[in-house]
Design an enzyme around this catalytic site. Structure first.
Site, PDB file in Angstrom:
ATOM      1  N   ARG A  82      -9.910   2.752   8.573  1.00  0.00           N
ATOM      2  CA  ARG A  82     -11.020   2.906   7.331  1.00  0.00           C
ATOM      3  C   ARG A  82     -12.455   2.122   7.454  1.00  0.00           C
ATOM      4  O   ARG A  82     -12.092   1.277   8.433  1.00  0.00           O
ATOM      5  CB  ARG A  82      -9.821   2.232   6.020  1.00  0.00           C
ATOM      6  CG  ARG A  82     -10.663   1.121   4.893  1.00  0.00           C
ATOM      7  CD  ARG A  82     -10.582   1.599   3.752  1.00  0.00           C
ATOM      8  NE  ARG A  82     -10.931   0.735   2.738  1.00  0.00           N
ATOM      9  CZ  ARG A  82     -10.866   0.802   1.981  1.00  0.00           C
ATOM     10  NH1 ARG A  82      -9.296   1.104   1.432  1.00  0.00           N
ATOM     11  NH2 ARG A  82     -11.331   0.300   0.736  1.00  0.00           N
ATOM     12  N   ARG A  91     -14.147   6.573   1.284  1.00  0.00           N
ATOM     13  CA  ARG A  91     -12.776   5.773   2.318  1.00  0.00           C
ATOM     14  C   ARG A  91     -11.911   7.199   2.779  1.00  0.00           C
ATOM     15  O   ARG A  91     -11.365   8.021   2.159  1.00  0.00           O
ATOM     16  CB  ARG A  91     -12.074   4.520   1.936  1.00  0.00           C
ATOM     17  CG  ARG A  91     -11.364   4.619   0.447  1.00  0.00           C
ATOM     18  CD  ARG A  91     -11.766   5.297  -0.397  1.00  0.00           C
ATOM     19  NE  ARG A  91     -12.600   3.889  -1.155  1.00  0.00           N
ATOM     20  CZ  ARG A  91     -12.354   2.857  -1.618  1.00  0.00           C
ATOM     21  NH1 ARG A  91     -11.481   2.744  -2.163  1.00  0.00           N
ATOM     22  NH2 ARG A  91     -13.443   1.435  -2.309  1.00  0.00           N
ATOM     23  N   ASP A  94      -7.069   4.040   0.926  1.00  0.00           N
ATOM     24  CA  ASP A  94      -6.957   3.327   0.297  1.00  0.00           C
ATOM     25  C   ASP A  94      -5.214   3.171  -0.657  1.00  0.00           C
ATOM     26  O   ASP A  94      -5.508   3.617  -1.463  1.00  0.00           O
ATOM     27  CB  ASP A  94      -7.958   3.312  -1.090  1.00  0.00           C
ATOM     28  CG  ASP A  94      -7.956   2.086  -2.055  1.00  0.00           C
ATOM     29  OD1 ASP A  94      -8.754   1.450  -0.970  1.00  0.00           O
ATOM     30  OD2 ASP A  94      -8.424   2.190  -3.312  1.00  0.00           O
ATOM     31  N   ASP A  96      -3.544   0.460  -2.582  1.00  0.00           N
ATOM     32  CA  ASP A  96      -3.491  -0.209  -4.192  1.00  0.00           C
ATOM     33  C   ASP A  96      -2.047  -0.722  -4.413  1.00  0.00           C
ATOM     34  O   ASP A  96      -1.011   0.064  -4.769  1.00  0.00           O
ATOM     35  CB  ASP A  96      -4.880   0.201  -4.799  1.00  0.00           C
ATOM     36  CG  ASP A  96      -5.322  -0.106  -4.440  1.00  0.00           C
ATOM     37  OD1 ASP A  96      -6.493  -0.694  -3.782  1.00  0.00           O
ATOM     38  OD2 ASP A  96      -6.725   0.418  -5.184  1.00  0.00           O
TER      39      ASP A  96
HETATM   40  N1  ROI Z   1     -12.488   8.086  -8.064  1.00  0.00           N
HETATM   41  C1  ROI Z   1     -11.295   8.113  -7.482  1.00  0.00           C
HETATM   42  N2  ROI Z   1     -11.420  10.151  -9.048  1.00  0.00           N
HETATM   43  N3  ROI Z   1     -10.244   7.959  -7.012  1.00  0.00           N
HETATM   44  C2  ROI Z   1     -10.537   6.759  -6.459  1.00  0.00           C
HETATM   45  O1  ROI Z   1      -9.610   6.168  -5.226  1.00  0.00           O
HETATM   46  C3  ROI Z   1     -11.470   6.058  -6.701  1.00  0.00           C
HETATM   47  N4  ROI Z   1     -11.772   5.173  -6.084  1.00  0.00           N
HETATM   48  C4  ROI Z   1     -12.361   4.302  -6.754  1.00  0.00           C
HETATM   49  C5  ROI Z   1     -13.880   4.141  -7.443  1.00  0.00           C
HETATM   50  C6  ROI Z   1     -14.827   4.909  -6.300  1.00  0.00           C
HETATM   51  C7  ROI Z   1     -14.432   3.700  -8.283  1.00  0.00           C
HETATM   52  N5  ROI Z   1     -13.557   6.245  -7.680  1.00  0.00           N
HETATM   53  C8  ROI Z   1     -12.009   6.950  -7.575  1.00  0.00           C
HETATM   54  O2  ROI Z   1     -12.763   2.929  -5.814  1.00  0.00           O
END
Ligand code: ROI
Length: 161
Positions: A82, A91, A94, A96
């Site tokens: 990352r 990325r 991610d 979360d």
């Molecule tokens: N869009 C999708 N479909 N999935 C994500 O995990 C995701 N994460 C983000 C942004 C760019 C807002 N869009 C996303 O950070």
């Protein structure tokens, strides 16, 4: 011991493989058991001009403190290449913290429940594979109610590999 839900996402460098590696790394966390992993779902990025995302949710039982878990998740993200170039940029991985037991956390590094999770189909539908429908989110709405308000649109559930 608390039940924790982790949202996973990737839109670079073989996203499904990124998520599989992340699941293996989650399974190795100290003081933590991996309880379940949802199917993988593909969807367009919420921001135009980025590759499609692959998303999934994992459930953990852990005695780690929230910030210790956050540190561990960030080191998994960094270990998978990352690069934090721009805030909402594409990325490789991610991770979360969506929910941490029934805690409300509002700290500079960590907000739980995760902001926006309540309206994101790519979070709610995979989460619904793992969590009870009567699970209560921060504002008192249940997962079932949130799902009803969040159509299954633009999501593609991938077959297991
Ligand atoms: N869009 C999708 N479909 N999935 C994500 O995990 C995701 N994460 C983000 C942004 C760019 C807002 N869009 C996303 O950070």
């Amino acid at each position: 011991m608390e039940r924790i839900y982790i949202g996973m996402g990737s839109n670079l460098a073989d996203p499904a493989e990124q998520l599989r590696s992340a699941v293996e790394a989650l399974a190795q966390l100290p003081q933590t058991a991996l309880v379940g992993v949802s199917a993988f779902y593909q969807s367009d990025s919420l921001l135009p001009g980025q590759p499609r995302y692959t998303n999934a949710v994992a459930a953990l039982d852990s005695t780690l403190a929230p910030l210790a878990l956050l540190d561990a998740l960030q080191s998994i993200e960094n270990g998978q290449g990352r690069e934090r170039l721009e805030r909402w940029g594409p990325r490789t991985l991610d991770l979360d913290i969506l929910l941490f037991g029934d805690r409300l956390i509002d700290e500079p590094r960590l907000t739980v429940p995760h902001y926006h999770m309540q309206e994101r189909a790519f979070v709610l539908y995979p989460m619904a594979e793992l969590a009870p429908a009567d699970l209560c989110l921060a504002d008192g709405r249940t997962l079932a109610e949130l799902l009803k308000a969040c159509p299954f649109v633009g999501l593609e559930r991938l077959p297991p590999t």
